[in-house]
Write an enzyme that holds these catalytic residues in place. Structure first.
Site, PDB file in Angstrom:
ATOM      1  N   ASP A 396       0.841  -1.201   0.000  1.00  0.00           N
ATOM      2  CA  ASP A 396       0.000   0.000   0.000  1.00  0.00           C
ATOM      3  C   ASP A 396       0.880   1.257   0.000  1.00  0.00           C
ATOM      4  O   ASP A 396       2.093   1.173   0.180  1.00  0.00           O
ATOM      5  CB  ASP A 396      -0.883  -0.053   1.259  1.00  0.00           C
ATOM      6  N   GLU A 399       2.600   4.969  -4.120  1.00  0.00           N
ATOM      7  CA  GLU A 399       2.660   5.888  -5.285  1.00  0.00           C
ATOM      8  C   GLU A 399       4.006   6.608  -5.357  1.00  0.00           C
ATOM      9  O   GLU A 399       4.398   6.923  -6.467  1.00  0.00           O
ATOM     10  CB  GLU A 399       1.522   6.919  -5.202  1.00  0.00           C
ATOM     11  N   ASP A 487      -8.806   3.801  -2.009  1.00  0.00           N
ATOM     12  CA  ASP A 487      -9.818   4.258  -1.055  1.00  0.00           C
ATOM     13  C   ASP A 487     -11.080   4.775  -1.735  1.00  0.00           C
ATOM     14  O   ASP A 487     -11.244   5.983  -1.925  1.00  0.00           O
ATOM     15  CB  ASP A 487      -9.209   5.343  -0.154  1.00  0.00           C
TER      16      ASP A 487
HETATM   17  C1  GLC Z   1      -4.626   3.415   2.841  1.00  0.00           C
HETATM   18  C2  GLC Z   1      -5.150   2.194   2.081  1.00  0.00           C
HETATM   19  C3  GLC Z   1      -6.233   1.508   2.891  1.00  0.00           C
HETATM   20  C4  GLC Z   1      -5.670   1.145   4.246  1.00  0.00           C
HETATM   21  C5  GLC Z   1      -5.119   2.367   4.963  1.00  0.00           C
HETATM   22  C6  GLC Z   1      -4.417   2.012   6.263  1.00  0.00           C
HETATM   23  O1  GLC Z   1      -5.603   4.382   2.939  1.00  0.00           O
HETATM   24  O2  GLC Z   1      -5.603   2.546   0.814  1.00  0.00           O
HETATM   25  O3  GLC Z   1      -6.687   0.366   2.220  1.00  0.00           O
HETATM   26  O4  GLC Z   1      -6.653   0.538   5.025  1.00  0.00           O
HETATM   27  O5  GLC Z   1      -4.189   3.017   4.129  1.00  0.00           O
HETATM   28  O6  GLC Z   1      -3.369   1.157   6.042  1.00  0.00           O
END
Ligand code: GLC
Length: 811
Positions: A396, A399, A487
């Site tokens: 995650d 980017e 998200d």
């Molecule tokens: C980011 C991710 C989400 C995750 C959060 C906490 O917003 O896109 O899926 O739950 O981080 O890790």
């Protein structure tokens, strides 16, 4: 970039390289044109000498292989031609001003490129001539509808936070140009290879032009001829790589939340899922499993014995996936940080200082994944997770995303100001010793991280198929990871948007993709969850995920009615698993996506081209999800051919529009005549043996083909022939006679003897059923047949021999 002044390109001289490329000398620039065996055409052009460097090894891609062609001069143009078994094209290059036209064997134009120009610092521009009515699909993960005509897209990977317009976490500078007119259709693809940002003016400023601009490194683009969308996808994915067959468990339902934050909570969740018989294979751990959000650690208080946790979950038939963010906490007392710092593994600022940004753990640094040594170091850090038995990694924030300032209360934090990464410097993937501004290579960050992760998982256990999930990526990301769309919100609009978004991702080469079921931000209503899980259960990647503080999204959180709906649709997924799995094999073999817009399957149907709220799951199933609050009906388009409704066997002949009744319990789902779907009885996880392992859903009304496939579901042995595969063929004869041929099982994978059931839709009590020429009796045991609610069920023992089943209808 709109105001950039470009110097128009003119050809001054040319020559062949001997390796198959045509070299063009332009004013202050160089270009190269070449054709691959399959008829794909590549144009590279830039100022300076950069053409010497092949781009593929830097991003772990198979090299471009040009065929040897003889350039010729005729009528003031240069011509290249290739006539191969896999593709035939002709390329014409007009010198002044530069223009390039690709034609198919029959002389039809595939693509025309013009207005090539260069500006400062390697920026370049080129125009693609758009035909009137041509649609543009793809571009990775973007808001809005299926067709991007009229949009101006900045393809720069970003965490969109609250701004929802435009490309998001993952951009892919690829489009499928699709044109349908007067009963004929044609498709072509265009890929821009760029490490940094690019812009596509998709016939917005001029209706007859797609203008493509890069910020650096000139232009490197490839045209993939059709004529069908499937032909384009086969060629495009041959170039950027295909989705490797995932482990079977990864195709089950994933349950996630930010966060299941202690061992007790995770186990209680797992037991509850089993107690309620909700099919689920995977549980995800979000950031709270870590010690102070330090990657590769476990919080000793909340997760004192992760190994035992994995064992307990495994006994319940679950796999565990853990999140791993690239941000490494700046903490001198912590060996992972220290180790990376000692080897100079982190990105820096132009003044040589470490580049810091704030992510979950506070001040953090970012590994420079463009360096191979950094990728191996990073990969190695996963070993403890693997030793514990973690089954997959969720990448995650890659980017990469982070903030400059935030407010923290205990473990919770609120980002205040986005971090500006333009002052970050990192290695160039083709020349790791050269440091370049991050923006020049930004879109590679997520891809290179996933490459590190998957590379390690493959090395650590070469027999096992890895599972990696990512938020960011660029062209070819599917080689390393499945993709979820970040998200989203628990809003009807986001449910609706997930359909074209996933279709476009699929067309951009990412077959294994999904959106968070139920939505991530805000609270989900029971009705929205019911509608979301219906179609989400058919997403190629099916994960329920939600944010902290909002309403929980375990299926039972929405009351018994919605829980029953979730259970039924997740059971449907498990029943369809053999079909889904065969589609994934196809994706690996020829690049066909799992989720397909209607136009992919029905390019000749003009109505299908405009449909963006329906999907084809492979060639056989059409879903028309309900995407509106309160709706109990759904209007939809059925493409040409015969169709049978999944629920009630109602029969239709397309093309036609149709309004169907869709109470909360119903997802309008249709089977295409001529389909043979391998299915099984419902299971709660792939660890469970289905009561009926092989049910062939046969849909009469047309001829058709199918494949019955089995392997161990987990290892890479299928690549060396450890599969069991039978070809299936359906003949639909006049008067409703049917013949189903099941080919002899081929391959080295041993399937235990089993009873096979053929389930024929819309087949009232027949006159005669024969198996291999012998008449079957009407009885429940195998071999025999029965009739129930208009369906014929034939059962017989299957030891891998070939069979012919024939059904004569009642007179
Ligand atoms: C980011 C991710 C989400 C995750 C959060 C906490 O917003 O896109 O899926 O739950 O981080 O890790």
């Amino acid at each position: 970039m709109g105001a950039t002044r470009y110097a128009a390109a003119r050809v001054r001289g040319w020559g062949a390289t001997g390796a198959g490329e045509l070299r063009l000398e332009l004013e202050d620039a160089n270009a190269e044109v070449s054709i691959a065996e399959d008829g794909s055409v590549r144009l590279r052009a830039c100022t300076g000498e950069k053409l010497e460097r092949p781009l593929d090894p830097g991003i772990g891609r198979a090299p471009w292989q040009p065929t040897r062609t003889e350039p010729r001069e005729r009528d003031g143009s240069l011509w290249l031609a290739h006539d191969g078994r896999q593709g035939t094209v002709q390329v014409e290059i007009r010198p002044d001003p530069f223009a390039l036209r690709v034609r198919a064997r029959n002389g039809e134009s595939v693509a025309e490129l013009e207005d090539l120009g260069f500006a400062e610092q390697g920026a370049a521009r080129i125009g693609y001539r758009a035909r009137s009515g041509e649609r543009f699909l793809g571009f990775g993960e973007t808001d809005g509808g299926l067709d991007k005509r009229g949009r101006r897209l900045l393809l720069r990977n970003r965490d969109p936070e609250l701004s929802r317009r435009g490309p998001r976490y993952l951009s892919i500078p690829f489009f499928l140009g699709f044109l349908a007119e007067a009963g004929a259709s044609s498709a072509r693809g265009l890929l821009l290879d760029a490490f940094g940002a690019s812009r596509f003016d998709v016939a917005a400023t001029h209706p007859d032009r797609v203008v493509i601009e890069t910020e650096a490194d000139g232009i490197d683009l490839t045209i993939f001829p059709g004529p069908a969308p499937a032909d384009v996808l086969r060629r495009f994915t041959a170039r950027v790589g295909r989705t490797p067959l995932p482990p079977l468990w990864a195709l089950g339902h994933h349950q996630s939340r930010w966060s299941y934050a202690s061992e007790e909570e995770v186990l209680a969740l797992a037991r509850e899922i089993r107690r309620r018989r909700i099919p689920t294979d995977v549980i995800h751990l979000d950031i709270d499993y870590m010690r102070g959000f330090r990657v590769f650690t476990w919080d000793p208080r909340r997760f004192p014995d992760p190994k035992q946790l994995v064992a307990d979950l495994s006994a319940l038939g679950f796999r565990l996936v853990t999140i791993v963010d690239p941000g490494v906490k700046r903490d001198d007392a912590w060996p992972v940080y220290r180790d990376g710092a000692q080897w100079d593994d982190y990105c820096r600022r132009p003044d040589g200082e470490l580049f810091s940004l704030r992510v979950w753990p506070g001040e953090s640094v970012l590994p420079d994944f463009n360096r191979e040594d950094v990728r191996s170091w990073w990969g190695e850090q996963h070993r403890p997770l693997l030793d514990i038995g973690v089954a997959g990694i969720w990448n995650d924030m890659n980017e990469p995303a982070g903030w400059k300032r935030d407010v923290r209360i205990g473990r919770w934090m609120l980002p205040l100001q986005r971090q500006d990464v333009s002052s970050l410097v990192q290695s160039h993937p083709l020349e790791p010793d050269r440091r370049v501004p991050h923006d020049r290579v930004r879109n590679l960050y997520g891809l290179q991280e996933c490459r590190a992760t998957r590379g390690f998982l493959e090395c650590a256990d070469p027999e096992k198929r890895p599972f990696v999930l990512t938020r960011s990526g660029s062209a070819g990301i599917q080689r390393f990871a499945a993709v979820w769309t970040g998200d989203n919100r628990s809003r009807w609009s986001d449910l609706r948007e997930s359909i074209p978004m996933l279709l476009n991702l699929s067309l951009s080469g990412v077959a294994f993709c999904g959106a968070d079921i139920g939505g991530f931000l805000f609270s989900c209503s029971p009705e929205l969850y019911a509608r979301w899980i219906q179609i989400g259960a058919l997403y190629p990647f099916a994960r329920t995920h939600s944010m902290w503080l909002k309403r929980r999204q375990e299926p039972w959180s929405f009351g018994p009615r919605v829980e029953a709906i979730a259970q039924r649709f997740l059971e449907l997924r498990m029943r369809l698993l053999p079909y889904l799995y065969a589609l994934f094999r196809e994706a690996e073999e020829n690049g066909a996506p799992i989720w397909r817009p209607l136009l992919y399957e029905f390019p000749g149907d003009p109505e299908s081209a405009a449909v963006e709220d329906q999907v084809m799951l492979g060639p056989s199933l059409l879903a028309a999800p309900v995407l509106e609050r309160g709706a109990r009906e759904r209007e939809l388009h059925l493409p040409p051919g015969r169709w049978i409704a999944w629920d009630d066997d109602a029969q239709y002949v397309g093309p036609r529009r149709l309004r169907v009744h869709a109470p909360l319990e119903r997802l309008p789902l249709f089977l295409r005549a001529g389909s043979i779907l391998p299915t099984q009885s419902a299971i709660r996880s792939v660890a469970e043996a289905p009561a009926e392992p092989c049910i062939l859903e046969v849909v009469p009304g047309a001829d058709g083909v199918g494949t019955l496939l089995a392997d161990d579901g987990e290892t890479t042995a299928y690549r060396s022939g450890r599969v069991a595969r039978s070809e299936l063929r359906l003949w639909h004869r006049a008067g409703g006679r049917l013949r189903l041929e099941i080919g002899r099982r081929e391959g080295d994978y041993a399937v235990p003897p089993r009873t096979l059931r053929v389930s024929l839709r819309c087949c009232p009590a027949p006159e005669r059923v024969t198996l291999d020429g012998r008449r079957l009796a009407r009885r429940d045991d195998a071999p025999g047949y029965g009739c129930e609610a208009g369906r014929l069920q034939v059962r017989f023992e299957d030891g891998g021999e070939s069979h012919v089943l024939e059904v004569d209808p009642a007179p």
